[in-house]
Design a protein around this motif. Structure first.
Motif, PDB file in Angstrom:
ATOM      1  N   ARG A 241      -8.701 -17.018  -9.111  1.00  0.00           N
ATOM      2  CA  ARG A 241      -7.405 -17.253  -8.475  1.00  0.00           C
ATOM      3  C   ARG A 241      -6.806 -15.891  -8.156  1.00  0.00           C
ATOM      4  O   ARG A 241      -7.172 -14.882  -8.771  1.00  0.00           O
ATOM      5  N   ILE A 242      -5.886 -15.864  -7.194  1.00  0.00           N
ATOM      6  CA  ILE A 242      -5.220 -14.621  -6.822  1.00  0.00           C
ATOM      7  C   ILE A 242      -3.717 -14.778  -7.026  1.00  0.00           C
ATOM      8  O   ILE A 242      -3.090 -15.668  -6.436  1.00  0.00           O
ATOM      9  N   GLY A 243      -3.142 -13.913  -7.880  1.00  0.00           N
ATOM     10  CA  GLY A 243      -1.703 -13.915  -8.083  1.00  0.00           C
ATOM     11  C   GLY A 243      -0.992 -13.360  -6.866  1.00  0.00           C
ATOM     12  O   GLY A 243      -1.201 -12.197  -6.508  1.00  0.00           O
ATOM     13  N   HIS A 244      -0.200 -14.161  -6.221  1.00  0.00           N
ATOM     14  CA  HIS A 244       0.472 -13.870  -4.953  1.00  0.00           C
ATOM     15  C   HIS A 244      -0.550 -13.996  -3.820  1.00  0.00           C
ATOM     16  O   HIS A 244      -0.668 -15.034  -3.218  1.00  0.00           O
ATOM     17  N   GLY A 245      -1.245 -12.907  -3.484  1.00  0.00           N
ATOM     18  CA  GLY A 245      -2.312 -12.992  -2.491  1.00  0.00           C
ATOM     19  C   GLY A 245      -1.872 -13.152  -1.054  1.00  0.00           C
ATOM     20  O   GLY A 245      -2.702 -13.283  -0.158  1.00  0.00           O
ATOM     21  N   VAL A 246      -0.565 -13.129  -0.805  1.00  0.00           N
ATOM     22  CA  VAL A 246      -0.091 -13.501   0.529  1.00  0.00           C
ATOM     23  C   VAL A 246      -0.397 -12.461   1.598  1.00  0.00           C
ATOM     24  O   VAL A 246      -0.403 -12.779   2.793  1.00  0.00           O
ATOM     25  N   ARG A 247      -0.683 -11.221   1.178  1.00  0.00           N
ATOM     26  CA  ARG A 247      -1.035 -10.228   2.191  1.00  0.00           C
ATOM     27  C   ARG A 247      -2.443 -10.421   2.735  1.00  0.00           C
ATOM     28  O   ARG A 247      -2.930  -9.621   3.525  1.00  0.00           O
ATOM     29  N   ILE A 248      -3.059 -11.529   2.383  1.00  0.00           N
ATOM     30  CA  ILE A 248      -4.311 -11.921   3.021  1.00  0.00           C
ATOM     31  C   ILE A 248      -4.104 -12.103   4.521  1.00  0.00           C
ATOM     32  O   ILE A 248      -5.048 -12.011   5.312  1.00  0.00           O
ATOM     33  N   TYR A 249      -2.860 -12.343   4.946  1.00  0.00           N
ATOM     34  CA  TYR A 249      -2.592 -12.498   6.373  1.00  0.00           C
ATOM     35  C   TYR A 249      -2.957 -11.235   7.151  1.00  0.00           C
ATOM     36  O   TYR A 249      -3.178 -11.284   8.374  1.00  0.00           O
ATOM     37  N   GLU A 250      -3.013 -10.095   6.474  1.00  0.00           N
ATOM     38  CA  GLU A 250      -3.378  -8.854   7.150  1.00  0.00           C
ATOM     39  C   GLU A 250      -4.840  -8.858   7.598  1.00  0.00           C
ATOM     40  O   GLU A 250      -5.255  -8.008   8.380  1.00  0.00           O
ATOM     41  N   ASP A 251      -5.612  -9.824   7.088  1.00  0.00           N
ATOM     42  CA  ASP A 251      -7.012  -9.967   7.488  1.00  0.00           C
ATOM     43  C   ASP A 251      -7.181 -11.083   8.513  1.00  0.00           C
ATOM     44  O   ASP A 251      -8.266 -11.645   8.658  1.00  0.00           O
ATOM     45  N   ILE A 252      -6.105 -11.416   9.183  1.00  0.00           N
ATOM     46  CA  ILE A 252      -6.130 -12.433  10.248  1.00  0.00           C
ATOM     47  C   ILE A 252      -5.704 -11.765  11.544  1.00  0.00           C
ATOM     48  O   ILE A 252      -4.627 -11.167  11.614  1.00  0.00           O
ATOM     49  N   GLU A 253      -6.550 -11.842  12.548  1.00  0.00           N
ATOM     50  CA  GLU A 253      -6.276 -11.195  13.834  1.00  0.00           C
ATOM     51  C   GLU A 253      -5.925 -12.234  14.887  1.00  0.00           C
ATOM     52  O   GLU A 253      -6.498 -13.327  14.927  1.00  0.00           O
ATOM     53  N   ALA A 254      -4.983 -11.871  15.752  1.00  0.00           N
ATOM     54  CA  ALA A 254      -4.629 -12.727  16.884  1.00  0.00           C
ATOM     55  C   ALA A 254      -5.473 -12.337  18.077  1.00  0.00           C
ATOM     56  O   ALA A 254      -5.409 -11.200  18.554  1.00  0.00           O
ATOM     57  N   GLU A 255      -6.286 -13.265  18.542  1.00  0.00           N
ATOM     58  CA  GLU A 255      -7.125 -13.050  19.723  1.00  0.00           C
ATOM     59  C   GLU A 255      -6.627 -13.945  20.852  1.00  0.00           C
ATOM     60  O   GLU A 255      -5.826 -14.845  20.649  1.00  0.00           O
ATOM     61  N   MET A 256      -7.143 -13.696  22.060  1.00  0.00           N
ATOM     62  CA  MET A 256      -6.715 -14.510  23.195  1.00  0.00           C
ATOM     63  C   MET A 256      -7.059 -15.976  22.989  1.00  0.00           C
ATOM     64  O   MET A 256      -6.357 -16.862  23.469  1.00  0.00           O
ATOM     65  N   SER A 257      -8.143 -16.245  22.266  1.00  0.00           N
ATOM     66  CA  SER A 257      -8.574 -17.626  22.066  1.00  0.00           C
ATOM     67  C   SER A 257      -7.942 -18.274  20.842  1.00  0.00           C
ATOM     68  O   SER A 257      -8.143 -19.455  20.598  1.00  0.00           O
ATOM     69  N   GLY A 258      -7.204 -17.495  20.062  1.00  0.00           N
ATOM     70  CA  GLY A 258      -6.594 -18.054  18.867  1.00  0.00           C
ATOM     71  C   GLY A 258      -6.577 -17.054  17.736  1.00  0.00           C
ATOM     72  O   GLY A 258      -6.335 -15.866  17.955  1.00  0.00           O
ATOM     73  N   LEU A 275      -4.196 -19.326  -3.960  1.00  0.00           N
ATOM     74  CA  LEU A 275      -3.170 -18.295  -3.865  1.00  0.00           C
ATOM     75  C   LEU A 275      -1.974 -18.762  -4.686  1.00  0.00           C
ATOM     76  O   LEU A 275      -1.416 -19.830  -4.431  1.00  0.00           O
ATOM     77  N   GLU A 276      -1.595 -17.946  -5.673  1.00  0.00           N
ATOM     78  CA  GLU A 276      -0.448 -18.280  -6.523  1.00  0.00           C
ATOM     79  C   GLU A 276       0.809 -17.729  -5.845  1.00  0.00           C
ATOM     80  O   GLU A 276       1.284 -16.639  -6.159  1.00  0.00           O
ATOM     81  N   ILE A 277       1.335 -18.483  -4.911  1.00  0.00           N
ATOM     82  CA  ILE A 277       2.427 -18.011  -4.062  1.00  0.00           C
ATOM     83  C   ILE A 277       3.772 -18.168  -4.769  1.00  0.00           C
ATOM     84  O   ILE A 277       4.062 -19.219  -5.348  1.00  0.00           O
ATOM     85  N   CYS A 278       4.580 -17.111  -4.718  1.00  0.00           N
ATOM     86  CA  CYS A 278       5.896 -17.087  -5.356  1.00  0.00           C
ATOM     87  C   CYS A 278       6.925 -16.693  -4.293  1.00  0.00           C
ATOM     88  O   CYS A 278       7.212 -15.496  -4.115  1.00  0.00           O
ATOM     89  N   PRO A 279       7.482 -17.649  -3.559  1.00  0.00           N
ATOM     90  CA  PRO A 279       8.263 -17.338  -2.355  1.00  0.00           C
ATOM     91  C   PRO A 279       9.439 -16.396  -2.575  1.00  0.00           C
ATOM     92  O   PRO A 279       9.556 -15.372  -1.887  1.00  0.00           O
ATOM     93  N   THR A 280      10.344 -16.714  -3.500  1.00  0.00           N
ATOM     94  CA  THR A 280      11.523 -15.865  -3.689  1.00  0.00           C
ATOM     95  C   THR A 280      11.131 -14.477  -4.156  1.00  0.00           C
ATOM     96  O   THR A 280      11.642 -13.464  -3.660  1.00  0.00           O
ATOM     97  N   SER A 281      10.223 -14.398  -5.102  1.00  0.00           N
ATOM     98  CA  SER A 281       9.763 -13.106  -5.592  1.00  0.00           C
ATOM     99  C   SER A 281       9.188 -12.261  -4.456  1.00  0.00           C
ATOM    100  O   SER A 281       9.416 -11.049  -4.397  1.00  0.00           O
ATOM    101  N   ASN A 282       8.445 -12.903  -3.556  1.00  0.00           N
ATOM    102  CA  ASN A 282       7.856 -12.165  -2.441  1.00  0.00           C
ATOM    103  C   ASN A 282       8.909 -11.564  -1.521  1.00  0.00           C
ATOM    104  O   ASN A 282       8.693 -10.506  -0.920  1.00  0.00           O
ATOM    105  N   THR A 283      10.050 -12.230  -1.408  1.00  0.00           N
ATOM    106  CA  THR A 283      11.128 -11.635  -0.598  1.00  0.00           C
ATOM    107  C   THR A 283      11.744 -10.449  -1.320  1.00  0.00           C
ATOM    108  O   THR A 283      12.177  -9.483  -0.686  1.00  0.00           O
ATOM    109  N   GLN A 284      11.770 -10.492  -2.644  1.00  0.00           N
ATOM    110  CA  GLN A 284      12.386  -9.411  -3.414  1.00  0.00           C
ATOM    111  C   GLN A 284      11.529  -8.155  -3.441  1.00  0.00           C
ATOM    112  O   GLN A 284      12.052  -7.046  -3.582  1.00  0.00           O
TER     113      GLN A 284
END
Length: 441
Positions: A241-258, A275-284
Motif C-alpha cells: 500500500r502507499i501512504g498518500h501516493g497522490v503525486r502518482i498523477y505526475e506520471d500521467i501525461e496528457a496526449e492528443m488522444s487522451g 492509495l491511502e488518500i488523506c484529502p484535508t492533510s494533502n491540502t495542508q
C-alpha cells in the motif's frame, strides 16, 4: 395541498454519512489526541511547552499551525503531542481514546500507526511502548463493545525515515507479530514516516528485507512531499500500500488522444496498489490548495484503488465522515461510491480474512442495504417497474463507469480539462480527447 417532497439521496447527507460504517487505514496515533487529554497529561507530567491550556484554543492552534503548506512545518505540530506520550499510562489513554473516537464516527475497523522510537524519553523500552498501545487498543475495543458498538483496531509500527533505527523497529515488529506474540495479533504492519523528501525507502533496505523474509505487510509514506520516484522506491522495497501516493498523477501525461499512464502509474493502477488518500492533510502539506483541486477524481476515474483516510484527526481538524463528505461534495460522489471506497480499504487492510468477511457480512453491507431500502425509490406507475431495493437502490444514473475491468471510463471534455489544468496538465483545445481508459493502456 402540496405533498411534502421525498428525501433526496442524489447528494450525500452528512448526517447519514456519520452513521455509515467506515474503514480507516491511515491514522496517526500522535496526530489524533483529544485537546483536553494533551492538557491533562501535560499537567500530570510537568510538560510546560503547550501554547495554551484552553482546550478549544489548543485545538484551533493545532489546525492553524498545520496549515503551513509544506510537510516539514506541518510535522512540527507533533512536538507537543509526542511530548505527552512518554509514559505507559499516557500511551494507554491516548490509544484507548483514539479507538473510542473513531468508533463514535462510525469506524468499524481502524489501523493506528505510530513510531515507537518517539516514545522513549521517560525511560520506556520499545517493547513497553508496544505493550502499552496494545493494552490501549484492547481497552478501547471493550469500551465500545460495552456501549453497544463494534470496532476492531490494529497497530502499525513506523520507523522514522530520517533516523537509523528502521532495522530495530522491523525486528520489534517481527517479535510482536501474530496472535501468540506479545502483540496478541494487534500489531499487523510496518511503515516509514517523517520527512519524505531526501529520505527514500531504499535507505532502509535491511529493514524491508527482514520484513519480507517474515512475510509481514508493509506500507510506506510516498508521493506526498516527494514524487513518483519515491513511490517507485517504496514499491521496490515491497510496499503493498502507499501512504498518500497522490503525486502518482505526475506520471500521467496528457496526449492528443487522451491520457497516457507512465510505468509507475500503470503498475500501481493495474496491480491495484491502494492509495491511502488523506484529502484535508494533502491540502495542508501543499499537494493542492483545496479539496476541490485534489487529484482524487482523476485517479478514481482512471481506475486507481483509492481509499479515504484521516491522517491526523487533531492536526488536520478532520474526521472520516468529514473527509467522505468533502470528497462527495467536491466530486458528486454517491452513496454507492462511498461503499466502494470503504470496501477498497477493507479488502487491503492488514487484518485476517475471517475478520474481513465478518465485517463485510455483518456490518458494512447490511448498513448500506438498510440505507438503500430507506431511499425513496418509488414504483414507476406508468410502466409498473418495481422499485430498487437494498444496495441496488444506491445505484442510479451515473456520468461514468468505474471498476475493475471496466473497458471505458467516460469523462466529459469540460471536466477532464478542468482536472488536468489543476494538475498542470493541458490538452490543446482544438484536439479531440479519446477515451481515457483506452489511452492509458
Amino acid at each position: 395541498m402540496t405533498e411534502p417532497s421525498s428525501p433526496s439521496y442524489s447528494i450525500v447527507d452528512p448526517a447519514i454519512v456519520r452513521t455509515l460504517p467506515k474503514v480507516v487505514l491511515h491514522d496517526h496515533l500522535d496526530g489524533g489526541l483529544r485537546p483536553q487529554t494533551i492538557i491533562d497529561i501535560a499537567a500530570a507530567t510537568g510538560y510546560d511547552g503547550l501554547p495554551t491550556t484552553d482546550a478549544d484554543d489548543l485545538e484551533k492552534w493545532f489546525f492553524d499551525a498545520a496549515n503551513s503548506g509544506d510537510l516539514p512545518t506541518y510535522l512540527t505540530t507533533f512536538d507537543h503531542t509526542t511530548a505527552v506520550m512518554q509514559t505507559k499510562d499516557a500511551l494507554v489513554r491516548v490509544t484507548r481514546e483514539a479507538v473510542e473516537d473513531l468508533a463514535a464516527d462510525g469506524a468499524c475497523y481502524a489501523e493506528l500507526r505510530y513510531a515507537p522510537e518517539q516514545h522513549l524519553a521517560a525511560g520506556l523500552s520499545l517493547q513497553e511502548v508496544v505493550e502499552a498501545t496494545v493494552q490501549g487498543v484492547k481497552e478501547g475495543e471493550k469500551a465500545v463493545a460495552d456501549d453497544g458498538g463494534r470496532i476492531h483496531a490494529r497497530l502499525l509500527l513506523c520507523a522514522m525515515r530520517h533516523a537509523d533505527r528502521a532495522l530495530e523497529i522491523a525486528q520489534l515488529l517481527v517479535d510482536n507479530y501474530g496472535e501468540h506474540s506479545p502483540g496478541e495479533g494487534y500489531v499487523v504492519g510496518f511503515d516509514i514516516a517523517g520527512a519524505e523528501d531526501g529520505f527514500p525507502p531504499s535507505n532502509h533496505v535491511a529493514a524491508f528485507d527482514l520484513l519480507r523474509k517474515n512475510l509481514i505487510p508493509v506500507t510506506v509514506h510516498a508521493g506526498e512531499a516527494a514524487g513518483v520516484e519515491s513511490i517507485a522506491d517504496g514499491l521496490r522495497q515491497g510496499a503493498v500500500r502507499i501512504g498518500h501516493g497522490v503525486r502518482i498523477y505526475e506520471d500521467i501525461e496528457a496526449e492528443m488522444s487522451g491520457l497516457e499512464l507512465g510505468k509507475v502509474a500503470k503498475f500501481v493502477r493495474d496491480r491495484r496498489i491502494p492509495l491511502e488518500i488523506c484529502p484535508t492533510s494533502n491540502t495542508q502539506t501543499g499537494i493542492c490548495d483545496s479539496v476541490e483541486e485534489h487529484p482524487f477524481n482523476l485517479l478514481y476515474d482512471l481506475g486507481f484503488t483509492c481509499t479515504v483516510n484521516t491522517d491526523n484527526r487533531l492536526v488536520s481538524g478532520c474526521t472520516m465522515s468529514g473527509e467522505m463528505v468533502k470528497l462527495a461534495e467536491a466530486f458528486d460522489l454517491e452513496y454507492w461510491q462511498l461503499l466502494e471506497l470503504t470496501t477498497n480499504a477493507l479488502e487491503t487492510a492488514f487484518c485476517d480474512q475471517p475478520l474481513r468477511e465478518s465485517l463485510e457480512r455483518e456490518v458494512i453491507y447490511p448498513a448500506y442495504a438498510e440505507l438503500g431500502d430507506a431511499m425513496d425509490i418509488a414504483v414507476d406507475e406508468a410502466t409498473g417497474a418495481a422499485a430498487a431495493s437494498g444496495i441496488d437502490a444506491l445505484h442510479g444514473e451515473h456520468l461514468h463507469t468505474h471498476g475493475v475491468g471496466a473497458e471505458e471510463v467516460e469523462l466529459s471534455m469540460e471536466n477532464l480539462k478542468a482536472e488536468l489544468e489543476q494538475l498542470g496538465l493541458n490538452l490543446d483545445d482544438d484536439d479531440e480527447v479519446g477515451d481515457a481508459g483506452d489511452a492509458s493502456q
